[in-house]
Structures are given as C-alpha cells and as structure tokens.
Design a protein around this motif. Structure first.
Motif, PDB file in Angstrom:
ATOM      1  N   ASP A  89     -35.213 -11.545 -10.715  1.00 37.84           N
ATOM      2  CA  ASP A  89     -34.135 -10.790 -10.084  1.00 37.84           C
ATOM      3  C   ASP A  89     -33.815 -11.319  -8.690  1.00 37.84           C
ATOM      4  O   ASP A  89     -32.860 -10.854  -8.058  1.00 37.84           O
ATOM      5  CB  ASP A  89     -34.513  -9.304  -9.980  1.00 37.84           C
ATOM      6  CG  ASP A  89     -34.650  -8.632 -11.330  1.00 37.84           C
ATOM      7  OD1 ASP A  89     -35.594  -7.829 -11.498  1.00 37.84           O
ATOM      8  OD2 ASP A  89     -33.814  -8.894 -12.215  1.00 37.84           O
ATOM      9  N   THR A  90     -34.605 -12.255  -8.212  1.00 41.71           N
ATOM     10  CA  THR A  90     -34.362 -12.843  -6.900  1.00 41.71           C
ATOM     11  C   THR A  90     -32.989 -13.513  -6.862  1.00 41.71           C
ATOM     12  O   THR A  90     -32.685 -14.371  -7.693  1.00 41.71           O
ATOM     13  CB  THR A  90     -35.452 -13.872  -6.570  1.00 41.71           C
ATOM     14  OG1 THR A  90     -36.704 -13.190  -6.429  1.00 41.71           O
ATOM     15  CG2 THR A  90     -35.136 -14.615  -5.281  1.00 41.71           C
ATOM     16  N   THR A 113     -26.264  -9.434  -0.013  1.00 40.27           N
ATOM     17  CA  THR A 113     -27.558  -8.991   0.510  1.00 40.27           C
ATOM     18  C   THR A 113     -28.651  -9.660  -0.313  1.00 40.27           C
ATOM     19  O   THR A 113     -28.610  -9.657  -1.543  1.00 40.27           O
ATOM     20  CB  THR A 113     -27.676  -7.459   0.504  1.00 40.27           C
ATOM     21  OG1 THR A 113     -28.882  -7.058   1.165  1.00 40.27           O
ATOM     22  CG2 THR A 113     -27.632  -6.860  -0.896  1.00 40.27           C
ATOM     23  N   GLN A 114     -29.590 -10.273   0.369  1.00 40.51           N
ATOM     24  CA  GLN A 114     -30.632 -11.076  -0.273  1.00 40.51           C
ATOM     25  C   GLN A 114     -31.730 -10.174  -0.828  1.00 40.51           C
ATOM     26  O   GLN A 114     -32.266  -9.310  -0.115  1.00 40.51           O
ATOM     27  CB  GLN A 114     -31.234 -12.051   0.729  1.00 40.51           C
ATOM     28  CG  GLN A 114     -32.384 -12.877   0.177  1.00 40.51           C
ATOM     29  CD  GLN A 114     -31.928 -14.002  -0.712  1.00 40.51           C
ATOM     30  OE1 GLN A 114     -31.173 -14.874  -0.304  1.00 40.51           O
ATOM     31  NE2 GLN A 114     -32.392 -14.008  -1.951  1.00 40.51           N
ATOM     32  N   VAL A 115     -32.068 -10.415  -2.074  1.00 43.61           N
ATOM     33  CA  VAL A 115     -33.202  -9.746  -2.707  1.00 43.61           C
ATOM     34  C   VAL A 115     -34.214 -10.812  -3.111  1.00 43.61           C
ATOM     35  O   VAL A 115     -33.858 -11.765  -3.816  1.00 43.61           O
ATOM     36  CB  VAL A 115     -32.763  -8.933  -3.944  1.00 43.61           C
ATOM     37  CG1 VAL A 115     -33.981  -8.412  -4.706  1.00 43.61           C
ATOM     38  CG2 VAL A 115     -31.853  -7.786  -3.523  1.00 43.61           C
ATOM     39  N   ILE A 116     -35.436 -10.657  -2.649  1.00 44.55           N
ATOM     40  CA  ILE A 116     -36.504 -11.591  -3.014  1.00 44.55           C
ATOM     41  C   ILE A 116     -37.635 -10.788  -3.632  1.00 44.55           C
ATOM     42  O   ILE A 116     -38.149  -9.852  -3.003  1.00 44.55           O
ATOM     43  CB  ILE A 116     -37.016 -12.371  -1.789  1.00 44.55           C
ATOM     44  CG1 ILE A 116     -35.875 -13.183  -1.175  1.00 44.55           C
ATOM     45  CG2 ILE A 116     -38.177 -13.283  -2.188  1.00 44.55           C
ATOM     46  CD1 ILE A 116     -36.248 -13.857   0.129  1.00 44.55           C
ATOM     47  N   VAL A 117     -37.989 -11.147  -4.841  1.00 45.16           N
ATOM     48  CA  VAL A 117     -39.056 -10.448  -5.556  1.00 45.16           C
ATOM     49  C   VAL A 117     -40.222 -11.414  -5.708  1.00 45.16           C
ATOM     50  O   VAL A 117     -40.089 -12.450  -6.368  1.00 45.16           O
ATOM     51  CB  VAL A 117     -38.591  -9.943  -6.924  1.00 45.16           C
ATOM     52  CG1 VAL A 117     -39.711  -9.140  -7.593  1.00 45.16           C
ATOM     53  CG2 VAL A 117     -37.332  -9.098  -6.788  1.00 45.16           C
ATOM     54  N   SER A 118     -41.334 -11.076  -5.102  1.00 49.39           N
ATOM     55  CA  SER A 118     -42.503 -11.948  -5.169  1.00 49.39           C
ATOM     56  C   SER A 118     -43.396 -11.543  -6.343  1.00 49.39           C
ATOM     57  O   SER A 118     -43.493 -10.375  -6.702  1.00 49.39           O
ATOM     58  CB  SER A 118     -43.291 -11.861  -3.871  1.00 49.39           C
ATOM     59  OG  SER A 118     -43.781 -10.545  -3.670  1.00 49.39           O
ATOM     60  N   SER A 119     -44.048 -12.551  -6.910  1.00 53.42           N
ATOM     61  CA  SER A 119     -44.904 -12.294  -8.074  1.00 53.42           C
ATOM     62  C   SER A 119     -46.316 -11.945  -7.648  1.00 53.42           C
ATOM     63  O   SER A 119     -46.682 -12.082  -6.500  1.00 53.42           O
ATOM     64  CB  SER A 119     -44.911 -13.508  -8.990  1.00 53.42           C
ATOM     65  OG  SER A 119     -45.333 -14.638  -8.275  1.00 53.42           O
TER      66      SER A 119
END
Length: 119
Positions: A89-90, A113-119
């Motif tokens: 989803d990043t 708008t930035q979305v960063i999803v870390s694992s």
C-alpha cells in the motif's frame, strides 16, 4: 480554480491504520463523485476507491475489505480510512474527481500525501 488538498499520510507498520483526508475547493462538491488514487514508485497512478454524490462506493480489489471511503459534503471533504495496511500500500495518495485518469486535468492534482507501510 479546482483544487484538492490531501493530508493524513505517514509511516506505519504493516497491520496498522491511517485516515486520509481530502479537502476540495473550486467545485460544486456535493454533486461530484470523488476518487482516491495512488501512485507507487515506478508504477502508474491507479484508482483505489470512489464515492458518488449519493454515497455509493467502489473499491479496487487490492483494498476491498480494508479501506473505507466516506464524504462530508458540509465540509467538502472526503476521507479514506485504511486498515490492515500492507507494504504494497506504500504510495503517494491523491484525490480528485472520479474520472478516467487520462482525462483529469494535470493542474487539478494536489501534492498528495505519502503513505509508507513498513514490514
């Protein structure tokens, strides 16, 4: 002048949640269907969800059951509640009128708008 301003992105761990907001101006908001779009690095912009003037919603298969789009016509704002986020989803998330992306005037896109999803 049509403008959209997105906010609410950030860094979140996989499985987490975020709520994005989209403020619109320069349009008769209540009669327009609005879409949330996203663009991941190296990929084309894609439609994630859309909501009609009457409140009907549709979602991309990749987010169905995890994302919820809603609108507040009095505030001229559309929201995207994102739950169970995944690294895929990043992306930078944008909102705009719901339309084929190629037909949307480039000048109407906001900063996203930035979305960063870390694992």
């Amino acid at each position: 002048q049509v403008q959209f301003a997105e906010s609410g992105g950030g860094l979140v761990q996989a499985g987490g949640s975020l709520r994005l907001s989209c403020a619109a101006s320069g349009i008769t908001f209540a009669i327009n269907a609005i879409g949330w779009y996203r663009q991941a690095p190296g990929k084309q912009r894609e439609l994630v969800a859309r909501i009609t003037s009457g409140g009907s919603t549709n979602y991309a298969d990749s987010v169905k059951g995890r994302f919820t789009i809603s609108r507040d016509n009095a505030k001229k704002t559309v929201y995207l509640q994102m739950n169970s986020l995944k690294p895929e989803d990043t992306a930078v998330y944008y909102c705009n009128r719901f339309a084929p992306i190629a037909t949307i005037q480039p000048v109407t896109w906001g900063q996203g708008t930035q979305v960063i999803v870390s694992s």
